[in-house]
Motif scaffolding. Structure first.
Motif, PDB file in Angstrom:
ATOM      1  N   LEU A   1       0.835  -1.197   0.000  1.00 37.67           N
ATOM      2  CA  LEU A   1       0.000   0.000   0.000  1.00 37.67           C
ATOM      3  C   LEU A   1       0.875   1.254   0.000  1.00 37.67           C
ATOM      4  O   LEU A   1       0.606   2.218  -0.723  1.00 37.67           O
ATOM      5  N   GLN A   2       1.934   1.217   0.764  1.00 38.11           N
ATOM      6  CA  GLN A   2       2.843   2.355   0.817  1.00 38.11           C
ATOM      7  C   GLN A   2       3.520   2.575  -0.534  1.00 38.11           C
ATOM      8  O   GLN A   2       3.683   3.714  -0.976  1.00 38.11           O
ATOM      9  N   ARG A   3       3.872   1.506  -1.221  1.00 31.70           N
ATOM     10  CA  ARG A   3       4.519   1.612  -2.534  1.00 31.70           C
ATOM     11  C   ARG A   3       3.591   2.201  -3.585  1.00 31.70           C
ATOM     12  O   ARG A   3       4.054   2.809  -4.551  1.00 31.70           O
ATOM     13  N   LEU A   4       2.287   2.005  -3.404  1.00 31.87           N
ATOM     14  CA  LEU A   4       1.308   2.428  -4.403  1.00 31.87           C
ATOM     15  C   LEU A   4       0.662   3.777  -4.079  1.00 31.87           C
ATOM     16  O   LEU A   4      -0.288   4.183  -4.741  1.00 31.87           O
ATOM     17  N   THR A   5       1.186   4.464  -3.064  1.00 29.44           N
ATOM     18  CA  THR A   5       0.630   5.752  -2.641  1.00 29.44           C
ATOM     19  C   THR A   5       1.591   6.875  -3.027  1.00 29.44           C
ATOM     20  O   THR A   5       2.782   6.797  -2.729  1.00 29.44           O
ATOM     21  N   PRO A   6       1.082   7.920  -3.681  1.00 28.83           N
ATOM     22  CA  PRO A   6       1.963   9.021  -4.100  1.00 28.83           C
ATOM     23  C   PRO A   6       2.670   9.690  -2.920  1.00 28.83           C
ATOM     24  O   PRO A   6       2.101   9.805  -1.824  1.00 28.83           O
ATOM     25  N   ALA A   7       3.885  10.147  -3.164  1.00 29.43           N
ATOM     26  CA  ALA A   7       4.700  10.771  -2.117  1.00 29.43           C
ATOM     27  C   ALA A   7       4.026  11.997  -1.508  1.00 29.43           C
ATOM     28  O   ALA A   7       4.202  12.269  -0.319  1.00 29.43           O
ATOM     29  N   PHE A   8       3.209  12.732  -2.282  1.00 35.40           N
ATOM     30  CA  PHE A   8       2.605  13.953  -1.749  1.00 35.40           C
ATOM     31  C   PHE A   8       1.652  13.674  -0.588  1.00 35.40           C
ATOM     32  O   PHE A   8       1.303  14.569   0.167  1.00 35.40           O
ATOM     33  N   LEU A   9       1.250  12.403  -0.397  1.00 34.00           N
ATOM     34  CA  LEU A   9       0.388  12.048   0.732  1.00 34.00           C
ATOM     35  C   LEU A   9       1.173  11.694   1.990  1.00 34.00           C
ATOM     36  O   LEU A   9       0.595  11.507   3.056  1.00 34.00           O
ATOM     37  N   ASN A  10       2.510  11.589   1.878  1.00 35.65           N
ATOM     38  CA  ASN A  10       3.353  11.287   3.037  1.00 35.65           C
ATOM     39  C   ASN A  10       2.806  10.108   3.852  1.00 35.65           C
ATOM     40  O   ASN A  10       2.675  10.173   5.072  1.00 35.65           O
ATOM     41  N   PHE A  11       2.497   9.033   3.172  1.00 33.68           N
ATOM     42  CA  PHE A  11       1.935   7.833   3.802  1.00 33.68           C
ATOM     43  C   PHE A  11       2.920   7.226   4.789  1.00 33.68           C
ATOM     44  O   PHE A  11       4.105   7.090   4.496  1.00 33.68           O
ATOM     45  N   ARG A  12       2.412   6.834   5.965  1.00 32.39           N
ATOM     46  CA  ARG A  12       3.230   6.048   6.905  1.00 32.39           C
ATOM     47  C   ARG A  12       2.306   5.217   7.787  1.00 32.39           C
ATOM     48  O   ARG A  12       1.211   5.646   8.164  1.00 32.39           O
ATOM     49  N   PHE A  13       2.761   4.019   8.068  1.00 32.97           N
ATOM     50  CA  PHE A  13       2.007   3.137   8.957  1.00 32.97           C
ATOM     51  C   PHE A  13       2.129   3.642  10.387  1.00 32.97           C
ATOM     52  O   PHE A  13       3.210   4.033  10.820  1.00 32.97           O
ATOM     53  N   LEU A  14       1.031   3.600  11.141  1.00 38.53           N
ATOM     54  CA  LEU A  14       1.053   3.978  12.551  1.00 38.53           C
ATOM     55  C   LEU A  14       1.255   2.762  13.443  1.00 38.53           C
ATOM     56  O   LEU A  14       1.608   2.895  14.608  1.00 38.53           O
TER      57      LEU A  14
ATOM     58  N   ALA B   1      -8.298  11.187  -8.523  1.00 35.91           N
ATOM     59  CA  ALA B   1      -7.817  10.850  -9.869  1.00 35.91           C
ATOM     60  C   ALA B   1      -6.298  10.772  -9.877  1.00 35.91           C
ATOM     61  O   ALA B   1      -5.724   9.830 -10.435  1.00 35.91           O
ATOM     62  N   GLN B   2      -5.616  11.726  -9.241  1.00 36.88           N
ATOM     63  CA  GLN B   2      -4.149  11.715  -9.188  1.00 36.88           C
ATOM     64  C   GLN B   2      -3.627  10.468  -8.478  1.00 36.88           C
ATOM     65  O   GLN B   2      -2.641   9.864  -8.903  1.00 36.88           O
ATOM     66  N   ILE B   3      -4.281  10.092  -7.390  1.00 36.65           N
ATOM     67  CA  ILE B   3      -3.848   8.923  -6.617  1.00 36.65           C
ATOM     68  C   ILE B   3      -3.963   7.662  -7.458  1.00 36.65           C
ATOM     69  O   ILE B   3      -3.032   6.847  -7.517  1.00 36.65           O
ATOM     70  N   PHE B   4      -5.083   7.478  -8.132  1.00 33.87           N
ATOM     71  CA  PHE B   4      -5.263   6.265  -8.935  1.00 33.87           C
ATOM     72  C   PHE B   4      -4.415   6.281 -10.198  1.00 33.87           C
ATOM     73  O   PHE B   4      -3.971   5.226 -10.658  1.00 33.87           O
ATOM     74  N   GLU B   5      -4.151   7.452 -10.759  1.00 32.32           N
ATOM     75  CA  GLU B   5      -3.242   7.544 -11.904  1.00 32.32           C
ATOM     76  C   GLU B   5      -1.816   7.186 -11.486  1.00 32.32           C
ATOM     77  O   GLU B   5      -1.106   6.480 -12.196  1.00 32.32           O
ATOM     78  N   PHE B   6      -1.395   7.647 -10.312  1.00 37.87           N
ATOM     79  CA  PHE B   6      -0.077   7.292  -9.792  1.00 37.87           C
ATOM     80  C   PHE B   6       0.011   5.782  -9.607  1.00 37.87           C
ATOM     81  O   PHE B   6       0.985   5.146  -9.996  1.00 37.87           O
ATOM     82  N   ARG B   7      -1.017   5.213  -9.001  1.00 33.27           N
ATOM     83  CA  ARG B   7      -1.021   3.783  -8.742  1.00 33.27           C
ATOM     84  C   ARG B   7      -0.922   2.996 -10.043  1.00 33.27           C
ATOM     85  O   ARG B   7      -0.196   2.002 -10.115  1.00 33.27           O
ATOM     86  N   GLU B   8      -1.619   3.433 -11.065  1.00 35.60           N
ATOM     87  CA  GLU B   8      -1.553   2.739 -12.357  1.00 35.60           C
ATOM     88  C   GLU B   8      -0.128   2.765 -12.910  1.00 35.60           C
ATOM     89  O   GLU B   8       0.394   1.741 -13.343  1.00 35.60           O
ATOM     90  N   ARG B   9       0.495   3.926 -12.868  1.00 35.82           N
ATOM     91  CA  ARG B   9       1.880   4.037 -13.352  1.00 35.82           C
ATOM     92  C   ARG B   9       2.828   3.188 -12.514  1.00 35.82           C
ATOM     93  O   ARG B   9       3.731   2.531 -13.034  1.00 35.82           O
ATOM     94  N   LYS B  10       2.642   3.202 -11.184  1.00 35.64           N
ATOM     95  CA  LYS B  10       3.520   2.441 -10.291  1.00 35.64           C
ATOM     96  C   LYS B  10       3.368   0.944 -10.535  1.00 35.64           C
ATOM     97  O   LYS B  10       4.359   0.202 -10.519  1.00 35.64           O
ATOM     98  N   LEU B  11       2.131   0.501 -10.761  1.00 34.66           N
ATOM     99  CA  LEU B  11       1.914  -0.915 -11.068  1.00 34.66           C
ATOM    100  C   LEU B  11       2.609  -1.320 -12.360  1.00 34.66           C
ATOM    101  O   LEU B  11       3.157  -2.414 -12.460  1.00 34.66           O
ATOM    102  N   GLU B  12       2.577  -0.433 -13.349  1.00 38.51           N
ATOM    103  CA  GLU B  12       3.289  -0.710 -14.602  1.00 38.51           C
ATOM    104  C   GLU B  12       4.774  -0.915 -14.313  1.00 38.51           C
ATOM    105  O   GLU B  12       5.400  -1.815 -14.860  1.00 38.51           O
ATOM    106  N   GLU B  13       5.308  -0.079 -13.456  1.00 43.14           N
ATOM    107  CA  GLU B  13       6.724  -0.143 -13.102  1.00 43.14           C
ATOM    108  C   GLU B  13       7.043  -1.426 -12.322  1.00 43.14           C
ATOM    109  O   GLU B  13       8.049  -2.080 -12.590  1.00 43.14           O
ATOM    110  N   ILE B  14       6.198  -1.779 -11.365  1.00 45.46           N
ATOM    111  CA  ILE B  14       6.484  -2.913 -10.481  1.00 45.46           C
ATOM    112  C   ILE B  14       6.116  -4.248 -11.116  1.00 45.46           C
ATOM    113  O   ILE B  14       6.913  -5.203 -11.094  1.00 45.46           O
ATOM    114  N   LEU B  15       4.912  -4.345 -11.665  1.00 47.40           N
ATOM    115  CA  LEU B  15       4.411  -5.631 -12.169  1.00 47.40           C
ATOM    116  C   LEU B  15       4.419  -5.721 -13.690  1.00 47.40           C
ATOM    117  O   LEU B  15       4.210  -6.811 -14.238  1.00 47.40           O
TER     118      LEU B  15
END
Length: 164
Positions: free
Chosen positions: A41-54, A148-162
């Motif tokens: 989930l962290q890998r698929l989240t754009p950096a601008f959201l500053n995702f971190r597990f609590l 839209a930005q979040i899901f577009e990022f995820r699509e691009r990241k999936l292309e890169e990873i998988l």
């Protein structure tokens, strides 16, 4: 491919549906497994959201699994806890927001073997914003664009990873 539509109301809030479909050039079992690993989930989240597990994310997802994390929306920290509601390997899992920025967030991840070692992956998110008319203003000013930005990022990241 992104589709958005209004799908009704929930206690005087507008419930919307966001759908996104993507082809992943990996077998359905491998694709499902990738999405069922909470650390991804962290890998698929754009950096601008500053995702971190609590809390340390669980190793395995099953119905009842909780995932607790924080994101930053426009600089404001937002605690978000989702609970896994349904797990049907390798075809589907559903997470629901228990605590977070939405009045409703129910995210279905649906996987379909389309042959040739490829998977059709479909996201279906039913969501509603809190705060009545203020939530509606927020939707039009930034929420729709951010999703839209979040899901577009995820699509691009999936292309890169998988490789999609």
């Amino acid at each position: 491919m992104l589709h958005r539509r209004d799908s009704g109301t929930l206690a005087n809030v507008k419930v919307r549906t966001l759908e996104r479909t993507q082809i992943v050039r990996r077998p359905v079992t491998e694709t499902f497994k990738f999405f069922c690993e909470p650390r991804n989930l962290q890998r698929l989240t754009p950096a601008f959201l500053n995702f971190r597990f609590l809390e340390p994310p669980p190793e395995v997802m099953h119905p009842g699994t909780a995932i607790h994390y924080q994101i930053r929306l426009y600089g404001v920290p937002v605690h978000w806890r989702t609970r896994i509601e349904i797990v049907e390997p390798p075809n589907k899992f559903v997470d629901v927001q228990e605590k977070g920025p939405y009045a409703l967030w129910r995210h279905s991840h649906i996987f379909k073997d389309i042959g040739g070692g490829a998977t059709e992956m479909k996201d279906r998110v039913e969501y509603a914003l809190p705060l009545g008319p203020l939530g509606e203003v927020a939707y039009y000013l930034f929420v729709a664009r951010s999703l839209a930005q979040i899901f577009e990022f995820r699509e691009r990241k999936l292309e890169e990873i998988l490789g999609t």
